[in-house]
Design an enzyme around this catalytic site. Structure first.
Site, short mmCIF file in Angstrom:
data_model
loop_
_atom_site.label_atom_id
_atom_site.label_comp_id
_atom_site.label_asym_id
_atom_site.label_seq_id
_atom_site.Cartn_x
_atom_site.Cartn_y
_atom_site.Cartn_z
N SER A 25 -21.34 -14.55 -17.90
CA SER A 25 -21.47 -13.22 -18.52
C SER A 25 -20.90 -13.15 -19.93
CB SER A 25 -20.75 -12.17 -17.66
OG SER A 25 -21.23 -12.19 -16.35
N ALA A 81 -20.44 -9.98 -23.36
CA ALA A 81 -20.36 -8.52 -23.58
C ALA A 81 -21.74 -7.87 -23.50
CB ALA A 81 -19.72 -8.25 -24.94
N TYR A 115 -35.03 -18.34 -21.51
CA TYR A 115 -34.14 -18.93 -20.49
C TYR A 115 -34.25 -20.44 -20.43
CZ TYR A 115 -38.10 -18.86 -17.17
OH TYR A 115 -39.29 -19.06 -16.54
N GLN A 132 -11.06 12.07 19.96
CA GLN A 132 -12.33 11.34 20.05
C GLN A 132 -12.97 11.14 18.66
OE1 GLN A 132 -15.86 13.08 21.92
NE2 GLN A 132 -15.86 11.34 23.31
N GLU A 164 -21.20 -10.85 -9.38
CA GLU A 164 -22.22 -11.76 -8.83
C GLU A 164 -23.51 -11.01 -8.52
OE1 GLU A 164 -21.15 -15.14 -6.55
OE2 GLU A 164 -19.06 -15.04 -7.16
#
Ligand SMILES: Cc1cc2nc3c(=O)[nH]c(=O)nc-3n(C[C@H](O)[C@H](O)[C@H](O)COP(=O)(O)OP(=O)(O)OC[C@H]3O[C@@H](n4cnc5c(N)ncnc54)[C@H](O)[C@@H]3O)c2cc1C
Length: 392
Positions: A136, A138, A188, A289, A373
């Site tokens: 990770s 900012a 990516y 109860q 995560e």
């Protein structure tokens, strides 16, 4: 027919092998004798007690899946889950330190590390070096692959520049898995994982966050200013860091599920003790109860979450796909932990709202489960994507 009858059915998810049972007992004893006396102090000081770390190594909790050849326990992923669960019953901050070491750092190395990297790093990770996992930044959390930390190639070396944020174990770690992009235009496909040692020139640990919960667990910034690492420190292939990140986190979040069921079980145990002792209207509140039903509902939800976490962990050990079961286990157990911790405060009444009793801390600690995560929204996105893709 007789052949079918002769086949043994699978053991129940919660039935443990002898080794698993022994490990769980050892963790339980350790958590009571070594962790419990430190919990409140560590939370108040927002510091992990440094004396605990060598003990976690000595107990074999920091190298659970590392083979005995490198000094590890040579146990299963499921055993990691049991250990994280047990530690988190007493302190989820201790649970997450052990979790990141095993289910992220060691897990990524086991899957992607070269024999040379394992021989170099496993003996240290099993005996005295804490690891951290730095994805990770900012500006990139849920959208993790929008990261901007850069890796420039210079001959046989990579030069890393940038900043990481929110890194668990940042303060204690000696080895960091750092994700950087070798070329932002590749999207990516530019992401690459690097193994960075704390002492490398240009690397430093920055600001430590002050947090709502898991306050003893360090969460820090990492600063990389022209950090030079050799090609032998690339984990996996150049441009395939996204696979390292995704696949490790898919498995790692089962450990967060374990942290959350441990936390919920710990809170419930405190509440059960309390409702038996606390008297109102001339009798223990456990006699009412409505209170009994609250206890029963919490225990049922925890058991359901536990079965999901154990199943995902056992699927992982069996080499089966855990993408959806892992996401569901983490989503559900983190939401159960929040609900349970909140109801436990209700059962303690006004005392539950104070720092004199342990449920207030567990309530604060529970909040992180729906965030790290992968947030709950991101887990739902993963689950839905897989369901909607399947046209069968
Ligand atoms: C205590 C702590 C420890 C951490 N440890 C680590 C670590 O060791 N290593 C590491 O790399 N990171 C770590 N993290 C970072 C963590 O994984 C991120 O905080 C998390 O992934 C969320 O990212 P974000 O904070 O940028 O939130 P954002 O991504 O900005 O999300 C904000 C909100 O928007 C929602 N959202 C975002 N995108 C979507 C979407 N597409 N659809 C629906 N909802 C969306 C989210 O669900 C969330 O509710 C840690 C964080 C904390 C707080």
């Amino acid at each position: 027919m007789s052949t079918i009858l002769a086949e043994k059915s699978h053991p129940a998810l919660t039935s443990l092998t002898e080794d698993e049972r022994l490990f769980r007992e050892a963790v339980r004893d350790f958590a009571q004798s070594e962790v419990l006396p430190r919990v409140a102090r560590m939370d108040e000081a927002e510091e992990f007690d440094a004396d605990l770390i060598p003990q976690l190594f000595e107990m074999g909790f920091m190298g659970i899946e590392i083979s005995a050849e490198y000094g590890g326990a040579g146990a299963s992923f499921f055993t990691s889950v049991l250990i994280v669960e047990e530690l988190s019953r007493v302190d989820p901050s201790v649970g997450v330190l052990v979790d990141v070491q095993n289910t992220l750092v060691i897990n990524a190395l086991r899957r992607w590390g070269t024999p040379e990297q394992l021989a170099r790093l496993f003996p240290r990770l099993a005996t005295d070096t804490v690891g951290a996992y730095a994805l990770s930044e900012a500006g990139s959390g849920s959208d993790a692959f929008a990261l901007t930390c850069r890796a420039r190639n210079e001959g046989d070396e990579w030069v890393l520049t940038g900043r990481k944020l929110w890194i668990t174990n940042g303060e204690e770690a000696g080895i960091y898995i750092v994700f950087a992009t070798v070329d932002r235009t590749l999207g990516y496909h530019g992401i690459t994982a690097f193994l960075v040692e704390r002492e490398t020139p240009g690397f430093s640990v920055g600001k430590k966050e002050r947090k709502l919960g898991i306050r003893a667990s360090s969460t820090t910034e990492l600063i990389l200013e022209d950090v030079r690492v050799g090609a032998e420190n690339v984990l996996g292939k150049v441009g395939e860091g996204y696979k390292v990140a995704i696949e490790t986190l898919n498995e790692g979040r089962i450990g967060i599920g374990a942290q959350m069921i441990g936390l919920a079980q710990g809170a419930l145990a405190h509440a059960i003790r309390y409702v038996r002792e606390r008297e109102q209207f001339g009798r223990p509140i456990a006699d009412f109860q409505a209170v009994q039903f609250q206890i029963a509902e919490m225990a049922t939800e925890i058991e359901a979450a536990r079965l999901m976490v154990y199943n995902a962990a056992r699927l992982k050990d069996g080499g089966e796909s855990i993408l959806v079961p892992g996401a569901m286990a983490k989503l559900y157990s983190s939401e159960v932990a929040q609900r349970v911790a909140s109801t436990c405060i209700d059962l303690f009444g006004g005392y539950g709202f104070t720092r004199e009793y342990p449920v207030e801390k567990l309530y604060r600690d529970a909040k992180i489960g729906t965030i790290y995560e992968g947030t709950s929204n991101m887990q739902k996105q993963t689950i839905a994507k897989m369901l909607l893709k399947d046209r069968g």
